[in-house]
Design an enzyme around this catalytic site. Structure first.
Site, PDB file in Angstrom:
ATOM      1  N   GLU A  50       7.018   4.155   3.186  1.00  0.00           N
ATOM      2  CA  GLU A  50       7.053   2.621   3.129  1.00  0.00           C
ATOM      3  C   GLU A  50       8.620   2.478   2.488  1.00  0.00           C
ATOM      4  O   GLU A  50       8.767   2.803   1.552  1.00  0.00           O
ATOM      5  CB  GLU A  50       5.998   1.928   2.379  1.00  0.00           C
ATOM      6  CG  GLU A  50       6.288   0.618   2.061  1.00  0.00           C
ATOM      7  CD  GLU A  50       5.178   0.239   0.934  1.00  0.00           C
ATOM      8  OE1 GLU A  50       5.763  -0.714  -0.109  1.00  0.00           O
ATOM      9  OE2 GLU A  50       4.032   0.695   0.726  1.00  0.00           O
ATOM     10  N   ARG A  54      13.537  -4.593  -1.139  1.00  0.00           N
ATOM     11  CA  ARG A  54      14.176  -4.923  -2.457  1.00  0.00           C
ATOM     12  C   ARG A  54      15.590  -4.531  -2.326  1.00  0.00           C
ATOM     13  O   ARG A  54      16.215  -5.428  -2.877  1.00  0.00           O
ATOM     14  CB  ARG A  54      13.468  -4.176  -3.619  1.00  0.00           C
ATOM     15  CG  ARG A  54      12.163  -4.693  -4.085  1.00  0.00           C
ATOM     16  CD  ARG A  54      12.023  -4.213  -5.242  1.00  0.00           C
ATOM     17  NE  ARG A  54      11.939  -2.930  -5.586  1.00  0.00           N
ATOM     18  CZ  ARG A  54      10.800  -2.140  -5.729  1.00  0.00           C
ATOM     19  NH1 ARG A  54       9.505  -3.029  -5.367  1.00  0.00           N
ATOM     20  NH2 ARG A  54      10.790  -0.947  -5.708  1.00  0.00           N
ATOM     21  N   THR A  77       7.306  -4.515  -0.077  1.00  0.00           N
ATOM     22  CA  THR A  77       7.902  -5.509  -0.806  1.00  0.00           C
ATOM     23  C   THR A  77       8.469  -6.928   0.028  1.00  0.00           C
ATOM     24  O   THR A  77       9.442  -7.529  -0.168  1.00  0.00           O
ATOM     25  CB  THR A  77       9.044  -5.260  -1.642  1.00  0.00           C
ATOM     26  OG1 THR A  77       8.795  -4.105  -2.257  1.00  0.00           O
ATOM     27  CG2 THR A  77       9.079  -6.325  -2.931  1.00  0.00           C
ATOM     28  N   LYS A 137      -3.948  -3.719  -0.591  1.00  0.00           N
ATOM     29  CA  LYS A 137      -3.059  -2.771  -1.412  1.00  0.00           C
ATOM     30  C   LYS A 137      -3.444  -3.271  -2.800  1.00  0.00           C
ATOM     31  O   LYS A 137      -3.380  -4.356  -3.200  1.00  0.00           O
ATOM     32  CB  LYS A 137      -1.631  -3.105  -1.413  1.00  0.00           C
ATOM     33  CG  LYS A 137      -0.575  -2.289  -2.419  1.00  0.00           C
ATOM     34  CD  LYS A 137       0.774  -2.915  -2.087  1.00  0.00           C
ATOM     35  CE  LYS A 137       1.693  -2.303  -3.057  1.00  0.00           C
ATOM     36  NZ  LYS A 137       2.890  -2.731  -2.803  1.00  0.00           N
TER      37      LYS A 137
END
Length: 217
Positions: A50, A54, A77, A137
């Site tokens: 993943e 960011r 994110t 998640k």
């Protein structure tokens, strides 16, 4: 948004992950490290990763890592529908968000890509289930209470699969994966910003191999 499960996307995440139970969570500040990072992860036995949105240049990192044949790469994110679209265009096979956002979920459904929204409460989990999602998640897992919280949330919702992420240490990996409702565990310890800044791919490879071996126990 349709409040029922889309049959075309049902259980697709498990197929995309190909049985991988470990998801290295990567924040990659320099796209130049993407290719050697992908090589180190696959040499260590990882089959998916993943890449968080960011960092500046995350799309380029996604493209380069997605081009590496040994990895299924997703975007993490992801906070907005626009980011989700950019991530998929860059090669993301799945999308992960730190929280539950209806517009992000709707965009991923439109794009035909599995999405794993973050949840921290039973209320958020109920919203995700009502939207037709069966995998979420748990984030930030350890700060929320770790395994005890996961088990407590999972008990009333046995149809849910969890991807706990956040603060999980290598020695905790096997305990999380022993819970039947856990699909996979996300962790960032295998490839940190310090490892990447030093170009320490040997350590990344070793830590990944150790984590993969733990996940197979």
């Amino acid at each position: 948004m349709n409040n029922t499960s889309d049959p075309a996307l049902a259980n697709i995440l498990a197929r995309v992950l190909g049985g991988a139970r470990l998801i290295p969570v990567l924040t990659v500040p320099d796209p130049a490290t993407a290719a050697p990072l992908a090589e180190a992860l696959t040499a260590g036995g990882a089959t998916c990763a993943e890449v968080t949105f960011r960092a500046h240049g995350a799309e380029q990192v996604l493209r380069e890592m997605a081009a590496h044949g040994g990895l299924t790469v997703g975007a993490g994110t992801v906070l907005t529908p626009e980011q989700a679209e950019r991530a998929v265009q860059a090669g993301a096979r799945f999308v992960v968000s730190p929280g539950y956002d209806e517009e992000v979920v709707a965009k991923c459904r439109e794009l035909g890509v599995p999405v794993v929204p973050g949840i921290a409460t039973a209320t958020e989990l109920m919203r995700a289930l009502r939207a037709g999602l069966d995998t979420v998640k748990l984030f930030p897992a350890e700060a929320l209470g770790g395994l005890a919280t996961l088990l407590a949330l999972g008990a009333p919702f046995p149809q849910t699969r969890f991807v706990p992420t956040g603060g999980i240490r290598p020695e905790q990996l096997a305990a999380y994966l022993a819970v039947p409702s856990v699909l996979a565990v996300g962790g960032s310890w295998m490839a940190t910003a310090t490892h990447l800044a030093r170009g320490d791919y040997a350590t990344i490879r070793r830590l990944t191999r150790e984590a993969v071996d733990r996940s197979a126990l």
